[in-house]
Scaffold this active site. Structure first.
Site, PDB file in Angstrom:
ATOM      1  N   LYS A   1     -43.045  44.549  41.042  1.00 20.15           N
ATOM      2  CA  LYS A   1     -41.749  44.621  40.348  1.00 20.15           C
ATOM      3  C   LYS A   1     -41.519  46.045  39.845  1.00 20.15           C
ATOM      4  O   LYS A   1     -42.456  46.852  39.806  1.00 20.15           O
ATOM      5  CB  LYS A   1     -41.741  43.638  39.173  1.00 20.15           C
ATOM      6  CG  LYS A   1     -42.822  43.887  38.130  1.00 20.15           C
ATOM      7  CD  LYS A   1     -42.916  42.758  37.110  1.00 20.15           C
ATOM      8  CE  LYS A   1     -44.046  42.984  36.129  1.00 20.15           C
ATOM      9  NZ  LYS A   1     -44.259  41.823  35.245  1.00 20.15           N
TER      10      LYS A   1
ATOM     11  N   TYR B   1     -33.597  72.271  20.620  1.00 18.76           N
ATOM     12  CA  TYR B   1     -32.622  71.547  19.795  1.00 18.76           C
ATOM     13  C   TYR B   1     -33.175  71.286  18.396  1.00 18.76           C
ATOM     14  O   TYR B   1     -34.350  70.960  18.224  1.00 18.76           O
ATOM     15  CB  TYR B   1     -32.301  70.197  20.442  1.00 18.76           C
ATOM     16  CG  TYR B   1     -31.398  70.299  21.644  1.00 18.76           C
ATOM     17  CD1 TYR B   1     -30.135  70.889  21.564  1.00 18.76           C
ATOM     18  CD2 TYR B   1     -31.805  69.771  22.871  1.00 18.76           C
ATOM     19  CE1 TYR B   1     -29.303  70.957  22.681  1.00 18.76           C
ATOM     20  CE2 TYR B   1     -30.980  69.830  23.985  1.00 18.76           C
ATOM     21  CZ  TYR B   1     -29.734  70.424  23.884  1.00 18.76           C
ATOM     22  OH  TYR B   1     -28.923  70.492  24.981  1.00 18.76           O
TER      23      TYR B   1
HETATM   24  C1  LIG Z   1     -45.693  41.725  35.129  1.00 20.67           C
HETATM   25  C2  LIG Z   1     -46.345  40.428  35.287  1.00 20.67           C
HETATM   26  C3  LIG Z   1     -47.646  40.345  35.795  1.00 20.67           C
HETATM   27  C4  LIG Z   1     -48.511  41.556  36.060  1.00 20.67           C
HETATM   28  O1  LIG Z   1     -49.163  41.930  34.874  1.00 20.67           O
HETATM   29  P1  LIG Z   1     -50.223  43.137  34.874  1.00 20.67           P
HETATM   30  O2  LIG Z   1     -50.662  43.204  33.478  1.00 20.67           O
HETATM   31  O3  LIG Z   1     -49.460  44.335  35.311  1.00 20.67           O
HETATM   32  O4  LIG Z   1     -51.283  42.752  35.841  1.00 20.67           O
HETATM   33  C5  LIG Z   1     -48.162  39.101  36.048  1.00 20.67           C
HETATM   34  N1  LIG Z   1     -47.444  37.985  35.780  1.00 20.67           N
HETATM   35  C6  LIG Z   1     -46.213  38.016  35.253  1.00 20.67           C
HETATM   36  C7  LIG Z   1     -45.497  36.746  34.965  1.00 20.67           C
HETATM   37  C8  LIG Z   1     -45.627  39.236  34.961  1.00 20.67           C
HETATM   38  O5  LIG Z   1     -44.410  39.270  34.423  1.00 20.67           O
END
Ligand SMILES: *Cc1c(COP(=O)(O)O)cnc(C)c1O
Length: 367
Positions: free
Chosen positions: A39, A264
């Site tokens: 993702k 800034y």
């Molecule tokens: C993002 C996510 C993961 C991955 O988690 P990590 O800590 O990056 O391994 C797994 N399951 C769900 C439901 C998530 O939203």
């Protein structure tokens, strides 16, 4: 390499990502498969590129956050199961079907809305065991069973999953909580055992390192795939390393006199005559503004402190103690010795946020 327009770019070591996957996988029980969590553009590393590389390593399961990410992957040729972990507007379920994507069922109400469309998509129930984010409440296991059975007859329910919220913490309280989550999930899983749902998963990166869940068959591997830590205190298995180097260049160098200010709001006041370099990367590139007067970069192997505020597109560093620095020199913003985890730790966030925020205008180069 000479085709890179050297302003601000990240170099991604695909071989290291594959290596991270192989090392992590080798520690799992043989029957446990990996669902690669790609993702948010593979946590900023480039989802299509990472998926392609991992497909060559035999990965067949993918998780993303939304339907747009899922469709992009499928269109790029990604094969196997693509699971959308979160909410998809009901109006977009046709895309879920058209691209053979699996949708999380986040509540009974949502499952009912899916059913009402008449589209018989692949889907998996999220079970809430303590995150209180999405899913059927596992505390009422009988109700979970009833709902799962009802929809399993009417939709193409391919699995169940839950999500751990403190698997990265080794305190006694967190271990107890995680075990309770896993137990609650197991109870729900066992209650519908006869349905033979294909995919049962509960472990994230941290969970897969420290916990067992024999009733499950997939680990959702995210952050450790990219060589980063779920929590700063964690120790990763030997050989797992970050795969990203964020680079920029020195655009110009100038002398600053004692008493002059930089940037800034004039937050930095020179206490001595200094030599200052400008770096053409800023918060619009995802370089966190909290690093103002706090962060560091590396030039010619030497550390340079950020002076003044991070601007939208540039910031300044003190190079008084770095000899030979000149316009055009490469600057390391992140690498394995100063990782997104280290940067995040300086400013009270997590490596996840640092890498996800590296913006689209920063070129990704695959090496
Ligand atoms: C993002 C996510 C993961 C991955 O988690 P990590 O800590 O990056 O391994 C797994 N399951 C769900 C439901 C998530 O939203």
């Amino acid at each position: 390499m000479d085709k890179i327009l050297k302003r601000s770019w990240v170099e991604i070591d695909i071989a290291q990502i594959k290596k991270n996957y192989c090392i992590y996988k080798s520690r799992l029980p043989g029957e446990m498969d990996v669902m690669a969590v790609i993702k948010a553009d593979a946590y900023g590393h480039g989802d299509v590129e990472i998926a392609e590389a991992l497909m060559h390593e035999g990965v067949k399961h993918w998780a993303v956050s939304n339907v747009n990410e899922a469709c992009k992957l499928r269109k790029s040729g990604c094969q196997g199961q693509i699971l959308v972990l979160g909410y998809t507007p009901i109006e977009q379920l046709e895309l879920i079907e058209a691209y053979d994507i699996t949708q999380a069922l986040i509540s009974e109400e949502y499952a009912q809305a899916v059913l009402s469309t008449g589209i018989r998509i692949k889907c998996q129930f999220a079970i809430d065991t303590g995150m209180k984010r999405i899913g059927l409440d596992a505390v009422d296991a009988d109700e979970c069973e009833r709902i799962i059975r009802y929809y399993a007859e009417r939709l193409n329910v391919t699995g169940l999953f839950t999500h751990l919220c403190v698997a990265d913490d080794n305190s006694e309280a967190s271990i107890t909580f995680t075990k309770k989550q896993l137990k609650q999930f197991e109870t729900v899983v066992c209650s519908v055992d006869d349905l033979n749902l294909k995919y049962i998963h509960c472990l994230n990166s941290a969970g897969g390192l420290s916990y067992e869940a024999k009733y499950s068959n997939l680990v959702r591997l995210g952050i450790i795939l990219y060589g980063l830590k779920p929590d700063y205190s964690n120790q990763l298995p030997d050989g797992i390393k970050t795969a990203m180097v964020w680079k920029s260049v020195v655009s110009m160098i100038k002398k600053i006199h004692i008493g002059e200010t930089i940037g800034y709001a004039r937050t930095f006041v020179a206490k001595k005559d200094m030599c200052v370099a400008t770096i053409p990367t800023g918060y619009a590139d995802g370089y966190n503004r909290q690093l103002s007067n706090q962060g560091v970069v590396f030039i010619n192997g030497k550390k340079a402190n950020i002076v003044g505020r991070i601007c939208m597109d540039q910031f300044m560093v003190d190079v008084s103690d770095i000899t030979d620095v000149k316009a055009g020199d490469e600057v390391i913003l992140l690498n394995d010795s100063y990782s997104a985890d280290d940067m995040a730790n300086m400013i009270g966030t997590i490596g996840y946020e640092i890498v996800c925020n590296i913006s689209k205008r920063v070129d990704r180069v695959y090496i």
